[in-house]
Write a protein that holds these residues in place. Sequence first.
Motif, PDB file in Angstrom:
ATOM      1  N   VAL A   1      27.925-102.481 -55.498  1.00 56.09           N
ATOM      2  CA  VAL A   1      27.193-103.428 -56.330  1.00 56.09           C
ATOM      3  C   VAL A   1      26.191-104.069 -55.355  1.00 56.09           C
ATOM      4  O   VAL A   1      24.863-104.043 -55.819  1.00 56.09           O
ATOM      5  CB  VAL A   1      28.064-104.610 -57.110  1.00 56.09           C
ATOM      6  CG1 VAL A   1      27.091-105.849 -57.146  1.00 56.09           C
ATOM      7  CG2 VAL A   1      28.386-103.692 -58.471  1.00 56.09           C
ATOM      8  N   GLU A   2      26.603-104.262 -54.092  1.00 57.93           N
ATOM      9  CA  GLU A   2      25.534-104.943 -53.072  1.00 57.93           C
ATOM     10  C   GLU A   2      24.421-103.943 -52.735  1.00 57.93           C
ATOM     11  O   GLU A   2      23.438-104.388 -52.476  1.00 57.93           O
ATOM     12  CB  GLU A   2      26.224-105.544 -52.191  1.00 57.93           C
ATOM     13  CG  GLU A   2      27.393-106.511 -52.262  1.00 57.93           C
ATOM     14  CD  GLU A   2      26.722-107.620 -52.999  1.00 57.93           C
ATOM     15  OE1 GLU A   2      25.688-108.385 -52.675  1.00 57.93           O
ATOM     16  OE2 GLU A   2      27.319-107.751 -54.119  1.00 57.93           O
TER      17      GLU A   2
ATOM     18  N   LEU B   1      23.083-101.854 -54.706  1.00 53.24           N
ATOM     19  CA  LEU B   1      22.231-101.899 -55.659  1.00 53.24           C
ATOM     20  C   LEU B   1      21.418-103.374 -55.709  1.00 53.24           C
ATOM     21  O   LEU B   1      20.130-103.376 -55.870  1.00 53.24           O
ATOM     22  CB  LEU B   1      22.632-101.785 -57.252  1.00 53.24           C
ATOM     23  CG  LEU B   1      23.505-100.472 -57.498  1.00 53.24           C
ATOM     24  CD1 LEU B   1      24.230-100.538 -59.184  1.00 53.24           C
ATOM     25  CD2 LEU B   1      22.072 -99.433 -57.458  1.00 53.24           C
ATOM     26  N   ARG B   2      22.114-104.449 -55.575  1.00 49.61           N
ATOM     27  CA  ARG B   2      21.521-105.768 -55.261  1.00 49.61           C
ATOM     28  C   ARG B   2      20.329-105.702 -54.451  1.00 49.61           C
ATOM     29  O   ARG B   2      19.431-106.370 -54.744  1.00 49.61           O
ATOM     30  CB  ARG B   2      22.387-106.538 -54.949  1.00 49.61           C
ATOM     31  CG  ARG B   2      22.008-108.236 -55.630  1.00 49.61           C
ATOM     32  CD  ARG B   2      23.051-109.229 -55.009  1.00 49.61           C
ATOM     33  NE  ARG B   2      24.452-108.860 -55.244  1.00 49.61           N
ATOM     34  CZ  ARG B   2      24.964-109.227 -56.648  1.00 49.61           C
ATOM     35  NH1 ARG B   2      24.266-109.560 -57.491  1.00 49.61           N
ATOM     36  NH2 ARG B   2      26.333-108.985 -56.898  1.00 49.61           N
TER      37      ARG B   2
END
Lengths: 586, 190
Positions: free
Chosen positions: B78-79, B81-82
């Motif tokens: 997810v990081e 994408l973040r």
Amino acid sequence: MKKILTGNEAIARGAYEAGITVATGYPGTPSTEILESATAYRDSMYLEWSPNEKVAFEVAAAASMTGARSIVTMKHVGLNVAADPLMTFSYTGAVGGFIACVADDPGQHSSQNEQDTRHYARFAKIPVLEPASSQDASDFMKYGIELSEKFSVPVILRTTTRVSHSSGLVELKDRIDSLKPLAFEKNPQRFTPLPAWGRILRRQVEERLSLLGKEASQSPMNRIERGNGKLGIIAPGIAYLYVKEAFPEASVLKLGFSYPFPDDLIREFADGVEQVLVVEELENFLEDHIRAMGIPCEGKKYVPVCGELDPQTVRNVKIRLEGGEPETPVTLPEVSDLPARPPMLCAGCPHRGIFYALGKFDVIVTGDIGCYSLGVFPPLSRIDTILCMGGGISMAHGMEKAGEKRSVVGIVGDSTFFHSGITGLLDIVYNKGKSTIIVVDNRTTAMTGHQDHPGTGRTLMNEPTYAASIEELGRACGIRRIVTINPYDLENTIDVLRDELSAGEPSLIVSRAPCILKEKSGIGLPFTVDQDKCRQCKACLKLGCPAIEFREDEVRINTKLCTGCGMCAQTCRFAAITRQNEERKA
Amino acid sequence: MNITSIVLAGVGGQGILLASRITSRASVLAGYDVKLNEVHGMAQRGGSVIAQIRYGKEVYSPLVCKGGARVLMALEQVEALRYADYLAPEGLATVSDQTILPVTVSSGKAVYPSDIYARLQRVFRNLQYIPAADIAAELGNSRAANTVLLGAMSKGLDLETDCWHQAIAECLKPATTDMNIQAFNRGRNI
């Protein structure tokens, strides 16, 4: 020889090279690592964590009066606490060179507000130095001490988060010790500014300003870098770095010694360009003055006042200056709904027990600054106010006296208690209040990286020492109801809270259990959920523990994160959570 | 100005700081000026963290512009994408297959994307998806997952293998050097 150092490490190195022998401070992001790194030079200097920034400042100021080169370190809000001695130290002046290393936090990465410390320099009528990089930070310590001793003036070295926590190559040099004798010279007219003497000092402070302004105009900390002569950008501190990359063709006045204002230099620079732009982070400190000098310029028309500067923001300044509008960044659908990942109380944190227990009562909670501030977030959602260090205690009293009918509980941590909590306790008893105060004592100053304080029994130099007792201080303030609890025992904690909230007199609850990150010996075998017994009632989720996961309609415990504190098992009415028997897997 | 920018992203406690130290040390050994920025303080409390490294002949800003990074290395999906917007369109994304649930998800308040791999493929034109923990376990030490990832990421940069090896030797404990160099090489040869 060059080494990669953070800005804070560079300040510590610079302090060593500049002959500092006394260094004090109180932890505060982004300044904390200055004093921590300086312990590497313990053979050459005395270092201490003081209970708060005011004490730290007073200790360092007196050391300076005794002829020792001294520094004090703190974050921007810490200077609010130290402002009282700062303002008068400007009058008495420094003997041994003195630098207050203050780290601002534009963008509030870890602060309750945003402050531009340069205003303090102007308020106190003393110099402020703004390094742009780690090399600057190291060099400016030496220049700062020389400046301080030449004009007998305390100096502020002001960094921001991105200077303190960014790294770059720094040239290491040898230490140059001071030759000043270490002995205080009696001179009441200087060191005790009673009104008649203070008024004389006051005028000297004023005269000193114009001398310092001339010095700033000639200082190697400031320089003009000629570009194509059209646009001239005045850039203090780290803004200079962003400007160099966004405006490669512009003329630049790099300011490292920005107050007292280097008027001659500013005028010389403005004369050599067609248009003057001031790119400064936070306030229009320079811009206001430059305009008042009669030099047309722009700044905050294009540069944001709130938040930190970064390369993109400064590029946008260029676009706007040229009459355009920066492109609005496109957010891809793939990244528009990502789950937030805020910082939170660690798995096994003792503070969790207190907040969970408080959740059983209809109370207002006046909170304070530390790891326990994270109790404000859901699902605990148990803090209602945070103002400043020590406010957790005094504000509970204030709400009661205002006529608030509900119970108000004040919470502070152990380090905060020693910082500014005792005066609040005195107030409650002295002025006949009834507040219930909880000191969440995890035996360390946790959020800033586990520093020692007067209650831990260890100094910054890791020497054993007297450990002040929170309970005894409470007794000395006149509190009669004092209870020490283990926050991991939820039932007992709730019972104690029930008793103390209805006591009708001041009450001090000391919730004591060491920080689980620091004291790893407290970690036990992890717990596990028996899916047959679990009814998915989600009572355990109310703890907000990161090790408890609710996924695909099942509650599971992540054994890699679980520290075996057992609080979740206590919340379960179905006995579905129990401790594993086997050793945890590596 | 010819400056190479690198962004490392992950969750506090995963080892971002060490990866960033090794990378910046390798750049210095290669003869470059280097600046870096790391987020301190909140990192250990399980928050999202990012480190930025820039090297070149003369580097001014320690911060990378959005769209300015040649490589993005993410220790958690997810990081990746973040912080995707830091990567240049043609840049290399090196992403670990690791998932760490944020507390917003584990408490049931938010959802971890179920199609995370598909999203990574759509967002990053140039994607290396690395089962770093599995590879490290194969080599006999799960702690070397980050070094495997570093090796894979290094292919997007122009730093010589020797510089990386020496940086690893200088930044890690002597006892673990050989194993980490092995892990690095494994990643670099994917």
